[in-house]
Design a protein around this motif. Structure first.
Motif, PDB file in Angstrom:
ATOM      1  N   PRO A  39       0.811  -1.225   0.000  1.00 52.71           N
ATOM      2  CA  PRO A  39       0.000   0.000   0.000  1.00 52.71           C
ATOM      3  C   PRO A  39       0.846   1.278   0.000  1.00 52.71           C
ATOM      4  O   PRO A  39       0.451   2.285  -0.597  1.00 52.71           O
ATOM      5  CB  PRO A  39      -0.823  -0.111   1.285  1.00 52.71           C
ATOM      6  N   ALA A  40       2.005   1.238   0.647  1.00 50.97           N
ATOM      7  CA  ALA A  40       2.856   2.425   0.693  1.00 50.97           C
ATOM      8  C   ALA A  40       3.308   2.850  -0.700  1.00 50.97           C
ATOM      9  O   ALA A  40       3.450   4.040  -0.986  1.00 50.97           O
ATOM     10  CB  ALA A  40       4.070   2.167   1.588  1.00 50.97           C
ATOM     11  N   VAL A  41       3.516   1.866  -1.578  1.00 49.43           N
ATOM     12  CA  VAL A  41       3.954   2.162  -2.944  1.00 49.43           C
ATOM     13  C   VAL A  41       2.871   2.923  -3.702  1.00 49.43           C
ATOM     14  O   VAL A  41       3.159   3.772  -4.550  1.00 49.43           O
ATOM     15  CB  VAL A  41       4.337   0.861  -3.674  1.00 49.43           C
ATOM     16  N   VAL A  42       1.611   2.625  -3.401  1.00 47.76           N
ATOM     17  CA  VAL A  42       0.496   3.293  -4.073  1.00 47.76           C
ATOM     18  C   VAL A  42       0.536   4.798  -3.819  1.00 47.76           C
ATOM     19  O   VAL A  42       0.173   5.601  -4.683  1.00 47.76           O
ATOM     20  CB  VAL A  42      -0.846   2.701  -3.611  1.00 47.76           C
ATOM     21  N   HIS A  43       1.014   5.185  -2.635  1.00 45.29           N
ATOM     22  CA  HIS A  43       0.983   6.602  -2.271  1.00 45.29           C
ATOM     23  C   HIS A  43       2.286   7.351  -2.523  1.00 45.29           C
ATOM     24  O   HIS A  43       2.285   8.422  -3.135  1.00 45.29           O
ATOM     25  CB  HIS A  43       0.620   6.754  -0.788  1.00 45.29           C
ATOM     26  N   PHE A  44       3.415   6.821  -2.074  1.00 41.82           N
ATOM     27  CA  PHE A  44       4.611   7.644  -1.879  1.00 41.82           C
ATOM     28  C   PHE A  44       5.148   8.283  -3.153  1.00 41.82           C
ATOM     29  O   PHE A  44       5.450   9.486  -3.181  1.00 41.82           O
ATOM     30  CB  PHE A  44       5.722   6.815  -1.223  1.00 41.82           C
ATOM     31  N   ARG A  45       5.288   7.531  -4.213  1.00 42.14           N
ATOM     32  CA  ARG A  45       6.026   8.028  -5.370  1.00 42.14           C
ATOM     33  C   ARG A  45       5.304   9.164  -6.087  1.00 42.14           C
ATOM     34  O   ARG A  45       5.934  10.020  -6.691  1.00 42.14           O
ATOM     35  CB  ARG A  45       6.324   6.876  -6.334  1.00 42.14           C
ATOM     36  N   GLY A  46       3.973   9.187  -5.999  1.00 37.85           N
ATOM     37  CA  GLY A  46       3.230  10.298  -6.585  1.00 37.85           C
ATOM     38  C   GLY A  46       2.804  11.321  -5.556  1.00 37.85           C
ATOM     39  O   GLY A  46       2.699  12.508  -5.852  1.00 37.85           O
ATOM     40  N   GLY A  47       2.561  10.852  -4.329  1.00 38.18           N
ATOM     41  CA  GLY A  47       2.161  11.752  -3.262  1.00 38.18           C
ATOM     42  C   GLY A  47       0.796  12.386  -3.502  1.00 38.18           C
ATOM     43  O   GLY A  47      -0.026  11.899  -4.281  1.00 38.18           O
ATOM     44  N   ARG A  48       0.559  13.482  -2.847  1.00 39.47           N
ATOM     45  CA  ARG A  48      -0.715  14.182  -2.912  1.00 39.47           C
ATOM     46  C   ARG A  48      -1.096  14.560  -4.347  1.00 39.47           C
ATOM     47  O   ARG A  48      -2.264  14.495  -4.745  1.00 39.47           O
ATOM     48  CB  ARG A  48      -0.617  15.436  -2.041  1.00 39.47           C
ATOM     49  N   LYS A  49      -0.109  14.911  -5.178  1.00 42.63           N
ATOM     50  CA  LYS A  49      -0.390  15.367  -6.539  1.00 42.63           C
ATOM     51  C   LYS A  49      -0.976  14.277  -7.420  1.00 42.63           C
ATOM     52  O   LYS A  49      -1.623  14.575  -8.428  1.00 42.63           O
ATOM     53  CB  LYS A  49       0.888  15.929  -7.178  1.00 42.63           C
ATOM     54  N   ALA A  50      -0.759  13.022  -7.072  1.00 42.24           N
ATOM     55  CA  ALA A  50      -1.253  11.913  -7.887  1.00 42.24           C
ATOM     56  C   ALA A  50      -2.645  11.452  -7.473  1.00 42.24           C
ATOM     57  O   ALA A  50      -3.187  10.527  -8.073  1.00 42.24           O
ATOM     58  CB  ALA A  50      -0.278  10.741  -7.804  1.00 42.24           C
ATOM     59  N   ILE A  51      -3.230  12.093  -6.470  1.00 41.99           N
ATOM     60  CA  ILE A  51      -4.506  11.658  -5.912  1.00 41.99           C
ATOM     61  C   ILE A  51      -5.534  12.767  -6.103  1.00 41.99           C
ATOM     62  O   ILE A  51      -5.293  13.926  -5.742  1.00 41.99           O
ATOM     63  CB  ILE A  51      -4.343  11.306  -4.422  1.00 41.99           C
ATOM     64  N   SER A  52      -6.655  12.429  -6.667  1.00 44.75           N
ATOM     65  CA  SER A  52      -7.691  13.400  -6.988  1.00 44.75           C
ATOM     66  C   SER A  52      -8.174  14.142  -5.740  1.00 44.75           C
ATOM     67  O   SER A  52      -8.628  13.531  -4.775  1.00 44.75           O
ATOM     68  CB  SER A  52      -8.878  12.691  -7.655  1.00 44.75           C
ATOM     69  N   THR A  53      -8.105  15.465  -5.798  1.00 45.75           N
ATOM     70  CA  THR A  53      -8.621  16.270  -4.684  1.00 45.75           C
ATOM     71  C   THR A  53     -10.144  16.320  -4.696  1.00 45.75           C
ATOM     72  O   THR A  53     -10.768  16.624  -3.675  1.00 45.75           O
ATOM     73  CB  THR A  53      -8.066  17.701  -4.744  1.00 45.75           C
ATOM     74  N   ASP A  54     -10.764  16.025  -5.854  1.00 48.84           N
ATOM     75  CA  ASP A  54     -12.226  15.963  -5.905  1.00 48.84           C
ATOM     76  C   ASP A  54     -12.739  14.733  -5.171  1.00 48.84           C
ATOM     77  O   ASP A  54     -13.720  14.800  -4.431  1.00 48.84           O
ATOM     78  CB  ASP A  54     -12.699  15.940  -7.369  1.00 48.84           C
ATOM     79  N   VAL A  55     -12.074  13.600  -5.389  1.00 47.94           N
ATOM     80  CA  VAL A  55     -12.490  12.359  -4.744  1.00 47.94           C
ATOM     81  C   VAL A  55     -12.052  12.345  -3.280  1.00 47.94           C
ATOM     82  O   VAL A  55     -12.811  11.931  -2.397  1.00 47.94           O
ATOM     83  CB  VAL A  55     -11.908  11.141  -5.482  1.00 47.94           C
ATOM     84  N   TYR A  56     -10.824  12.818  -3.044  1.00 47.89           N
ATOM     85  CA  TYR A  56     -10.267  12.821  -1.688  1.00 47.89           C
ATOM     86  C   TYR A  56      -9.789  14.218  -1.316  1.00 47.89           C
ATOM     87  O   TYR A  56      -8.615  14.543  -1.451  1.00 47.89           O
ATOM     88  CB  TYR A  56      -9.111  11.820  -1.575  1.00 47.89           C
ATOM     89  N   PRO A  57     -10.694  15.075  -0.859  1.00 53.22           N
ATOM     90  CA  PRO A  57     -10.278  16.430  -0.469  1.00 53.22           C
ATOM     91  C   PRO A  57      -9.312  16.435   0.705  1.00 53.22           C
ATOM     92  O   PRO A  57      -8.520  17.358   0.862  1.00 53.22           O
ATOM     93  CB  PRO A  57     -11.604  17.116  -0.093  1.00 53.22           C
ATOM     94  N   ASP A  58      -9.381  15.398   1.559  1.00 49.39           N
ATOM     95  CA  ASP A  58      -8.364  15.240   2.592  1.00 49.39           C
ATOM     96  C   ASP A  58      -7.831  13.822   2.510  1.00 49.39           C
ATOM     97  O   ASP A  58      -8.508  12.891   2.059  1.00 49.39           O
ATOM     98  CB  ASP A  58      -8.897  15.548   3.994  1.00 49.39           C
ATOM     99  N   MET A  59      -6.594  13.640   2.953  1.00 53.18           N
ATOM    100  CA  MET A  59      -5.910  12.369   2.758  1.00 53.18           C
ATOM    101  C   MET A  59      -6.356  11.285   3.732  1.00 53.18           C
ATOM    102  O   MET A  59      -6.118  10.110   3.498  1.00 53.18           O
ATOM    103  CB  MET A  59      -4.398  12.579   2.862  1.00 53.18           C
ATOM    104  N   ASP A  60      -7.015  11.673   4.819  1.00 49.28           N
ATOM    105  CA  ASP A  60      -7.466  10.661   5.772  1.00 49.28           C
ATOM    106  C   ASP A  60      -8.404   9.658   5.103  1.00 49.28           C
ATOM    107  O   ASP A  60      -8.310   8.440   5.334  1.00 49.28           O
ATOM    108  CB  ASP A  60      -8.164  11.316   6.963  1.00 49.28           C
ATOM    109  N   GLY A  61      -9.301  10.158   4.275  1.00 48.96           N
ATOM    110  CA  GLY A  61     -10.228   9.282   3.578  1.00 48.96           C
ATOM    111  C   GLY A  61      -9.521   8.357   2.608  1.00 48.96           C
ATOM    112  O   GLY A  61      -9.883   7.182   2.471  1.00 48.96           O
ATOM    113  N   PHE A  62      -8.521   8.884   1.923  1.00 45.56           N
ATOM    114  CA  PHE A  62      -7.751   8.060   0.989  1.00 45.56           C
ATOM    115  C   PHE A  62      -7.057   6.919   1.713  1.00 45.56           C
ATOM    116  O   PHE A  62      -7.143   5.759   1.295  1.00 45.56           O
ATOM    117  CB  PHE A  62      -6.715   8.921   0.264  1.00 45.56           C
ATOM    118  N   PHE A  63      -6.364   7.234   2.799  1.00 48.73           N
ATOM    119  CA  PHE A  63      -5.619   6.192   3.517  1.00 48.73           C
ATOM    120  C   PHE A  63      -6.563   5.157   4.137  1.00 48.73           C
ATOM    121  O   PHE A  63      -6.245   3.963   4.173  1.00 48.73           O
ATOM    122  CB  PHE A  63      -4.714   6.817   4.574  1.00 48.73           C
ATOM    123  N   ALA A  64      -7.727   5.596   4.601  1.00 50.36           N
ATOM    124  CA  ALA A  64      -8.698   4.652   5.145  1.00 50.36           C
ATOM    125  C   ALA A  64      -9.173   3.686   4.064  1.00 50.36           C
ATOM    126  O   ALA A  64      -9.255   2.465   4.275  1.00 50.36           O
ATOM    127  CB  ALA A  64      -9.882   5.396   5.751  1.00 50.36           C
TER     128      ALA A  64
END
Length: 269
Positions: A39-64
């Motif tokens: 799971p860490a690989v899914v997040h780290f290399r792209g970070g916040r910029k690789a994750i839709s702010t529309d779908v996940y306005p805050d990262m807590d929801g993404f990590f959950a």
């Protein structure tokens, strides 16, 4: 690239990786090990910029959602007959690397809380692990065509990774000075967890001397009981289709040496 993890969807039973596992299982009498990205690989290399702010306005929801989705993947592999699953993970090695930590800061991320976050995500996923399933991790420092990415000893992450992340075992690369010493192994709790020391390199064809490998096992045993240790090559011999810079017969010679040493040190399985 926008990434969405939808925890309301089951991990598909016909996912190509699940089908690949079924093929392995059908063609061996041994226990097949399936390897998937951590799971860490899914997040780290792209970070916040690789994750839709529309779908996940805050990262807590993404990590959950990430932890929940991986838990469903574990169950899907288990239902397909998998009893040995491994999370391949470059990121804990990156968290030991000042260069990689700085790259994270340069792209606008704060890596200081990532150990805590990844521990929670992985442990959430591992709650789905049945008692008769083994899940390990391999902490990779890079292996493309015998090259590497991360340098730095395990000390910055060892206490969290070994004592707080609920894996059954840890494959750690120890084939070069880039990995530092064995001292961080002192954080492995007494009990059933196993650390697999990768002191045999997969990057070159030169065969190590058996006495040198045994000496390194003795060094590691100063910090972790021998009965909680195992031996392996530091990484795979072909992380990509190009393979590493060594010949096939050199690979098999290293594997045979690992088997021979393991029998001499721990006895027949």
């Amino acid at each position: 690239v926008s990434l969405r993890v939808n925890s309301k969807l089951d991990f598909p039973v016909d996912h190509p990786m699940v089908e690949h596992f079924k093929f392995l299982k059908a063609n061996t009498k041994a226990v097949p090990k399936m390897t998937i990205p951590s799971p860490a690989v899914v997040h780290f290399r792209g970070g916040r910029k690789a994750i839709s702010t529309d779908v996940y306005p805050d990262m807590d929801g993404f990590f959950a959602d990430l932890g929940t989705t991986y838990g469903k993947a574990i169950k899907t592999f288990y239902d397909a007959g998998c009893r040995y699953l491994q999370f391949d993970d470059t990121i804990w090695a990156y968290l030991c690397s000042p260069d990689e930590m700085q790259k994270a800061r340069d792209r606008g991320d704060d890596p200081t809380r990532l150990q805590e976050i990844y521990t929670e995500v992985i442990n959430t996923a591992l709650k789905s692990k049945p008692a008769d399933m083994t899940i390990t991790t391999h902490i990779c420092r890079g292996n493309f065509r015998s090259t590497f990415v991360a340098s730095g000893g395990y000390e910055p992450v060892a206490e969290t990774l070994l004592a707080k992340v609920n894996y059954d075992g840890y494959f750690l690369e120890y084939d070069s000075d880039r990995a530092g010493g064995f001292e961080p192994l002192r954080f492995l709790p007494k009990g059933d967890k196993v650390v697999v020391v990768g002191v045999v390199t997969s990057k070159t064809g030169q065969l190590e001397k058996k006495d040198d490998v045994k000496r390194r096992l003795d060094e590691a045993a100063k910090f972790v009981p021998l009965e909680q240790m195992a031996l392996s090559p530091q990484c795979g011999f072909a992380s990509t289709e190009e393979g590493n810079v060594l010949a096939e017969d050199e690979q098999w010679a290293k594997m045979q040496m690992v088997i021979d040493i393991a029998k001499e040190v721990w006895g027949e399985a």
